[in-house]
Design a protein around this motif. Structure first.
Motif, PDB file in Angstrom:
ATOM      1  N   TRP A  35       0.847  -1.187   0.000  1.00 20.51           N
ATOM      2  CA  TRP A  35       0.000   0.000   0.000  1.00 20.51           C
ATOM      3  C   TRP A  35       0.886   1.242   0.000  1.00 20.51           C
ATOM      4  CZ3 TRP A  35      -5.332   0.655  -0.160  1.00 20.51           C
ATOM      5  CH2 TRP A  35      -6.098  -0.524  -0.102  1.00 20.51           C
ATOM      6  N   TYR A  36       0.549   2.154  -0.917  1.00 18.72           N
ATOM      7  CA  TYR A  36       1.198   3.455  -1.006  1.00 18.72           C
ATOM      8  C   TYR A  36       0.111   4.531  -1.021  1.00 18.72           C
ATOM      9  CZ  TYR A  36       5.748   1.508  -2.228  1.00 18.72           C
ATOM     10  OH  TYR A  36       6.938   0.840  -2.199  1.00 18.72           O
ATOM     11  N   ARG A  37       0.494   5.752  -0.691  1.00 13.80           N
ATOM     12  CA  ARG A  37      -0.438   6.852  -0.863  1.00 13.80           C
ATOM     13  C   ARG A  37       0.282   8.017  -1.518  1.00 13.80           C
ATOM     14  NH1 ARG A  37      -1.715   9.209   5.212  1.00 13.80           N
ATOM     15  NH2 ARG A  37       0.293  10.242   5.576  1.00 13.80           N
ATOM     16  N   GLN A  38      -0.507   8.856  -2.180  1.00 17.24           N
ATOM     17  CA  GLN A  38       0.032  10.018  -2.864  1.00 17.24           C
ATOM     18  C   GLN A  38      -0.816  11.225  -2.505  1.00 17.24           C
ATOM     19  OE1 GLN A  38       0.146   9.909  -7.184  1.00 17.24           O
ATOM     20  NE2 GLN A  38       1.912  11.271  -7.218  1.00 17.24           N
ATOM     21  N   ILE A  39      -0.210  12.106  -1.739  1.00 19.90           N
ATOM     22  CA  ILE A  39      -0.849  13.365  -1.407  1.00 19.90           C
ATOM     23  C   ILE A  39      -0.622  14.310  -2.587  1.00 19.90           C
ATOM     24  CG2 ILE A  39      -0.814  15.313   0.203  1.00 19.90           C
ATOM     25  CD1 ILE A  39       0.091  13.232   2.348  1.00 19.90           C
ATOM     26  N   HIS A  40      -1.600  15.121  -2.861  1.00 20.74           N
ATOM     27  CA  HIS A  40      -1.624  15.924  -4.085  1.00 20.74           C
ATOM     28  C   HIS A  40      -0.270  16.509  -4.446  1.00 20.74           C
ATOM     29  CE1 HIS A  40      -3.193  18.412  -7.230  1.00 20.74           C
ATOM     30  NE2 HIS A  40      -2.762  19.509  -6.630  1.00 20.74           N
ATOM     31  N   SER A  41       0.170  16.200  -5.683  1.00 28.55           N
ATOM     32  CA  SER A  41       1.382  16.762  -6.284  1.00 28.55           C
ATOM     33  C   SER A  41       2.680  16.255  -5.687  1.00 28.55           C
ATOM     34  CB  SER A  41       1.387  18.299  -6.192  1.00 28.55           C
ATOM     35  OG  SER A  41       0.305  18.833  -6.896  1.00 28.55           O
ATOM     36  N   GLN A  42       2.607  15.373  -4.701  1.00 28.17           N
ATOM     37  CA  GLN A  42       3.832  14.851  -4.103  1.00 28.17           C
ATOM     38  C   GLN A  42       4.155  13.460  -4.645  1.00 28.17           C
ATOM     39  OE1 GLN A  42       3.785  14.993   0.159  1.00 28.17           O
ATOM     40  NE2 GLN A  42       2.769  16.983   0.212  1.00 28.17           N
ATOM     41  N   GLY A  43       5.359  12.982  -4.371  1.00 28.62           N
ATOM     42  CA  GLY A  43       5.713  11.616  -4.729  1.00 28.62           C
ATOM     43  C   GLY A  43       4.980  10.628  -3.828  1.00 28.62           C
ATOM     44  N   PRO A  44       4.688   9.428  -4.332  1.00 27.96           N
ATOM     45  CA  PRO A  44       4.024   8.424  -3.496  1.00 27.96           C
ATOM     46  C   PRO A  44       4.841   8.103  -2.250  1.00 27.96           C
ATOM     47  CG  PRO A  44       3.956   7.782  -5.804  1.00 27.96           C
ATOM     48  CD  PRO A  44       4.865   8.972  -5.708  1.00 27.96           C
ATOM     49  N   GLN A  45       4.111   7.712  -1.214  1.00 29.85           N
ATOM     50  CA  GLN A  45       4.723   7.391   0.071  1.00 29.85           C
ATOM     51  C   GLN A  45       4.371   5.959   0.439  1.00 29.85           C
ATOM     52  OE1 GLN A  45       2.879   9.415   3.374  1.00 29.85           O
ATOM     53  NE2 GLN A  45       4.641   9.152   4.705  1.00 29.85           N
ATOM     54  N   TYR A  46       5.371   5.177   0.791  1.00 27.23           N
ATOM     55  CA  TYR A  46       5.150   3.798   1.222  1.00 27.23           C
ATOM     56  C   TYR A  46       4.398   3.794   2.552  1.00 27.23           C
ATOM     57  CZ  TYR A  46       6.362  -0.612   3.534  1.00 27.23           C
ATOM     58  OH  TYR A  46       6.316  -1.797   4.227  1.00 27.23           O
ATOM     59  N   ILE A  47       3.387   2.891   2.681  1.00 27.42           N
ATOM     60  CA  ILE A  47       2.648   2.796   3.938  1.00 27.42           C
ATOM     61  C   ILE A  47       2.969   1.482   4.639  1.00 27.42           C
ATOM     62  CG2 ILE A  47       0.380   2.755   5.027  1.00 27.42           C
ATOM     63  CD1 ILE A  47      -0.703   4.286   2.609  1.00 27.42           C
ATOM     64  N   ILE A  48       2.694   0.366   3.959  1.00 27.76           N
ATOM     65  CA  ILE A  48       2.794  -0.935   4.614  1.00 27.76           C
ATOM     66  C   ILE A  48       2.755  -2.020   3.549  1.00 27.76           C
ATOM     67  CG2 ILE A  48       0.309  -1.338   4.895  1.00 27.76           C
ATOM     68  CD1 ILE A  48       0.937  -2.141   7.842  1.00 27.76           C
ATOM     69  N   HIS A  49       3.221  -3.213   3.880  1.00 29.52           N
ATOM     70  CA  HIS A  49       3.050  -4.343   2.977  1.00 29.52           C
ATOM     71  C   HIS A  49       2.925  -5.618   3.799  1.00 29.52           C
ATOM     72  CE1 HIS A  49       7.419  -4.777   3.561  1.00 29.52           C
ATOM     73  NE2 HIS A  49       7.288  -6.019   3.144  1.00 29.52           N
ATOM     74  N   GLY A  50       2.389  -6.679   3.158  1.00 32.53           N
ATOM     75  CA  GLY A  50       2.234  -7.952   3.841  1.00 32.53           C
ATOM     76  C   GLY A  50       2.102  -9.089   2.851  1.00 32.53           C
ATOM     77  N   LEU A  51       2.286 -10.303   3.362  1.00 25.92           N
ATOM     78  CA  LEU A  51       2.174 -11.494   2.524  1.00 25.92           C
ATOM     79  C   LEU A  51       0.962 -12.327   2.928  1.00 25.92           C
ATOM     80  CD1 LEU A  51       3.458 -13.198   0.273  1.00 25.92           C
ATOM     81  CD2 LEU A  51       4.761 -14.380   2.050  1.00 25.92           C
ATOM     82  N   LYS A  52       0.951 -12.793   4.163  1.00 30.85           N
ATOM     83  CA  LYS A  52      -0.156 -13.622   4.641  1.00 30.85           C
ATOM     84  C   LYS A  52      -0.734 -13.080   5.937  1.00 30.85           C
ATOM     85  CE  LYS A  52       1.693 -17.960   2.808  1.00 30.85           C
ATOM     86  NZ  LYS A  52       2.162 -19.317   3.166  1.00 30.85           N
ATOM     87  N   ASN A  53       0.156 -12.666   6.837  1.00 28.00           N
ATOM     88  CA  ASN A  53      -0.287 -12.247   8.157  1.00 28.00           C
ATOM     89  C   ASN A  53      -0.693 -10.793   8.161  1.00 28.00           C
ATOM     90  OD1 ASN A  53       0.456 -14.802   9.195  1.00 28.00           O
ATOM     91  ND2 ASN A  53       2.572 -14.107   9.346  1.00 28.00           N
TER      92      ASN A  53
END
Lengths: 109, 114
Positions: A35-53
């Motif tokens: 999961w990433y997010r992009q606030i207006h006009s900025q570069g995307p920001q990493y939030i979190i990632h997962g596989l199974k848990n």
């Protein structure tokens, strides 16, 4: 890499939990959900990632269903600064991140 | 730490001109990427470099070339700019290509081709 489906837009009241769904029914066993997010006009920001848990960090929680066909990103206490486009991406360890259209989250006072 | 630095931040080119977008990271990351984002759309991968000395095409490589100058720097070149290349360009890096880490993005270069 898995194709993901997200709602185009969502609203959330300030201070409430924001629950952003993502469908990734074609995800394979070795593909992570990012999961990433992009606030207006900025570069995307990493939030979190997962596989199974399920995963939690200082920004958010990630809930992945047991069959791994869908997941939910939870922002526990949304603020106005969380207004952004949120991208759910499925990618294996040897893969590149391919962004879709994402969900535009509007946090309202 | 600055993270990922892109230069320039803004650029206007005439059709047919050439230019190079610069990207540098100070996190000792192995992999670097170039994306473009058109208005109202998601990011599309142009080229990437899994490690120093290697580069590969992404989704939309036509009209672009890249150079992984060293571990820190990854440049994107437009040899003959076209109006269709008007976009915001983002550079990103990650610790490993074959790994679990997230990407760190720069703040973007806003390019207009007239």
């Amino acid at each position: 890499d898995a194709k993901t489906t997200q709602p185009t837009s969502m609203d959330c009241a300030e201070g409430r939990a924001a629950n952003l769904p993502c469908n990734h029914s074609t995800i394979s066993g070795n593909e992570y959900v990012y999961w990433y997010r992009q606030i207006h006009s900025q570069g995307p920001q990493y939030i979190i990632h997962g596989l199974k848990n399920n995963e939690t960090n200082e920004m958010a929680s990630l809930i992945i269903t047991e069959d791994r066909k869908s997941s939910t990103l939870i922002l526990p206490h949304a603020t106005l600064r969380d207004t952004a486009v949120y991208y759910c991406i499925g990618s294996n360890q040897g893969g590149k991140l391919i962004f879709g259209q994402g969900t535009e989250l509007s946090v309202k006072p | 730490n600055a993270g990922v630095t892109q230069t320039p931040k803004f650029q206007v080119l005439k059709t047919g001109q050439s230019m190079t977008l610069q990207c540098a990271q100070d996190m000792n990351h192995n992999s670097m990427y170039w994306y473009r984002q058109d208005p109202g759309m998601g990011l599309r991968l142009i080229y990437y470099s899994a490690s120093e000395g290697t580069t590969d095409k992404g989704e939309v490589p036509n009209g672009y070339n890249v150079s992984r100058l060293n571990k820190r720097e990854f440049s994107l070149r437009l040899e003959s700019a076209a109006p269709s290349q008007t976009s915001v360009y983002f550079c990103a890096s990650s610790e490993y290509y074959y790994g679990q880490g997230g990407y760190t993005f720069g703040s973007g270069t806003r390019l207009t081709v007239v």
